[in-house]
Design an enzyme around this catalytic site. Structure first.
Site, short mmCIF file in Angstrom:
data_model
loop_
_atom_site.label_atom_id
_atom_site.label_comp_id
_atom_site.label_asym_id
_atom_site.label_seq_id
_atom_site.Cartn_x
_atom_site.Cartn_y
_atom_site.Cartn_z
N HIS A 68 4.15 -10.88 11.56
CA HIS A 68 4.39 -11.31 10.19
C HIS A 68 5.80 -10.90 9.77
O HIS A 68 6.24 -9.79 10.06
CB HIS A 68 3.39 -10.68 9.23
CG HIS A 68 3.62 -11.10 7.82
ND1 HIS A 68 3.13 -12.28 7.32
CD2 HIS A 68 4.30 -10.52 6.82
CE1 HIS A 68 3.51 -12.40 6.07
NE2 HIS A 68 4.23 -11.36 5.73
N PRO A 289 -0.25 1.89 -2.32
CA PRO A 289 -0.31 0.80 -1.34
C PRO A 289 0.72 -0.30 -1.58
O PRO A 289 0.70 -1.31 -0.88
CB PRO A 289 -1.73 0.26 -1.52
CG PRO A 289 -2.07 0.55 -2.94
CD PRO A 289 -1.39 1.86 -3.26
N TYR A 384 11.52 -2.04 3.72
CA TYR A 384 10.19 -2.64 3.70
C TYR A 384 9.47 -2.44 5.04
O TYR A 384 8.28 -2.14 5.08
CB TYR A 384 10.34 -4.14 3.39
CG TYR A 384 9.05 -4.87 3.12
CD1 TYR A 384 8.22 -4.52 2.06
CD2 TYR A 384 8.67 -5.97 3.91
CE1 TYR A 384 7.05 -5.21 1.79
CE2 TYR A 384 7.51 -6.67 3.65
CZ TYR A 384 6.70 -6.29 2.59
OH TYR A 384 5.54 -6.99 2.35
#
Length: 387
Positions: A68, A289, A384
């Site tokens: 991804h 999260p 990220y």
């Protein structure tokens, strides 16, 4: 070596140690079925995959994981995408549900001859300032018991025995971000080929694919909301509204099979070593999260600790253990900073007062910069995916 907890941190640590001939036992309070089915995170950073590969623990994720590399942001100013595999360090995530990773790690640990005691609840770690610390437990049959080892690794979460056993003087840094999410797992195929972050005046909504048939969603809700407050119809209607389905296409609906309420909090303990007791995973620090860092930090910390323990137990070199806390805290605080930034990017205060309008204008400006600035996009991509 005694390892408390059979999550990613405990099982990665146990696997590496057993593979190197170091005797260890994993003490886990839950039963095996629960350990292998509790759904958690699913995004593995590139460095996490490299660690698992290096230690022979990546066969399952290579077979069943999905690569991804794209985020889609939906805001009042439209939508934009970032293919972060072409930005920053040019790295990608592997989507692999945590329960499947834990199942792999557990099977490999047992194949390597590792010992695990399910249904054994650690109650306290004693004598951590000696060379033979003791773990007091409640055995599976309810009887009290004790385990002694040269070192103890507390990988048993924020409410486990390791944290309860810390000495006075341990520093806890804590922040409640004032944001609550309704976490949802739906038997529904993903509705877009990206992680979806929707910023809406009614609150945040998130879309994260898990498998080709299962999708995780998040909905910002009021503090104090219980998991069963919202009906499935209301959930899907609210998701479609916040993700602007009228403009960008309907969501693929399905049965909601799991719900949880998450108050976004962060905390970090310092130091991570107390004599013979070491903290890793959620026991070392809790992270929201919002940036998918928890499991990745757990694997990193376990690998660092395993190398340090190996040096000490096989070569008499304690330098790695002495440096463990400082080294891991550097990674933890870096992840906390990015997580805090993401929370500010995705959530704004409600209301029409001057302060709310100011903060929401700042948030809108950050999103504009992320959409238009290559240097900002490179920074985002590096943090990220990185840990």
């Amino acid at each position: 070596m005694a390892v408390l907890g059979a999550g990613p941190a405990g099982l990665v640590l146990g696997n590496i140690l057993v593979d190197r001939g170091i005797d260890c036992v994993v003490l886990e309070r839950a039963e095996r079925t629960h350990v292998q089915t509790r759904a958690r995170a699913g995004f593995l950073a590139a460095n996490t995959v490299r660690i698992l590969e290096r230690h022979g623990l990546a066969e399952g994720l290579h077979r069943n994981g999905r690569i991804h590399s794209t985020c889609e942001f939906r805001t009042e100013d439209g939508r934009f995408r970032l293919d972060y595999s072409g930005l920053g360090e040019r790295e990608r995530h592997t989507v692999y549900p945590q329960q499947e990773l834990v199942t792999d790690l557990l099977a490999r640990f047992l194949e390597r001859g590792g010992q695990i005691r399910f249904g054994t609840e650690a109650l306290a770690v004693r004598d951590a300032d000696t060379e033979r610390p003791e773990v007091a437990v409640r055995e599976a049959d309810g009887r009290p018991g004790q385990w002694r080892a040269r070192y103890v690794a507390g990988c048993d979460g924020r409410r486990g025995a390791a944290r309860r056993s810390l000495p006075a003087g341990t520093v806890r840094h804590h922040r409640d971000h004032g944001v609550t999410w309704l976490g949802l797992l739906a038997e529904a195929p993903p509705s877009l080929d990206a992680v979806g972050y929707a910023v809406h005046e009614r609150g945040f909504a998130g879309h994260m694919a898990r498998t080709s048939e299962v999708t995780r969603y998040y909905l910002q809700c009021e503090r104090g909301t219980t998991a069963d407050t919202w009906s499935e119809e209301r959930i899907w209607d609210e998701l479609e509204l916040r993700m602007r389905a009228r403009e960008y296409g309907p969501l693929r609906r399905g049965r909601v099979v799991q719900r949880s309420v998450v108050d976004l909090e962060s905390d970090v303990l310092e130091p991570l070593r107390h004599g013979a007791l070491f903290l890793a995973g959620d026991a070392a620090g809790l992270i929201s999260p919002s940036a998918a860092k928890g499991a990745n930090l757990a694997v990193l910390e376990a690998a660092v600790l395993a190398d340090a323990l190996t040096d000490d137990l096989t070569a008499g070199d304690p330098r790695g253990l002495d440096a463990y806390s400082a080294r891991c805290l550097t990674h933890i605080w870096r992840a906390q900073e990015f997580s805090h930034w993401m929370i500010g990017l995705l959530h704004g205060p409600s209301g029409a007062d001057g302060e709310s309008l100011f903060h929401n204008s700042l948030r809108r400006s950050r999103l504009t910069s992320l959409r238009t600035s290559r240097s900002h996009q490179d920074w985002f991509a590096e943090h990220y995916v990185g840990v």
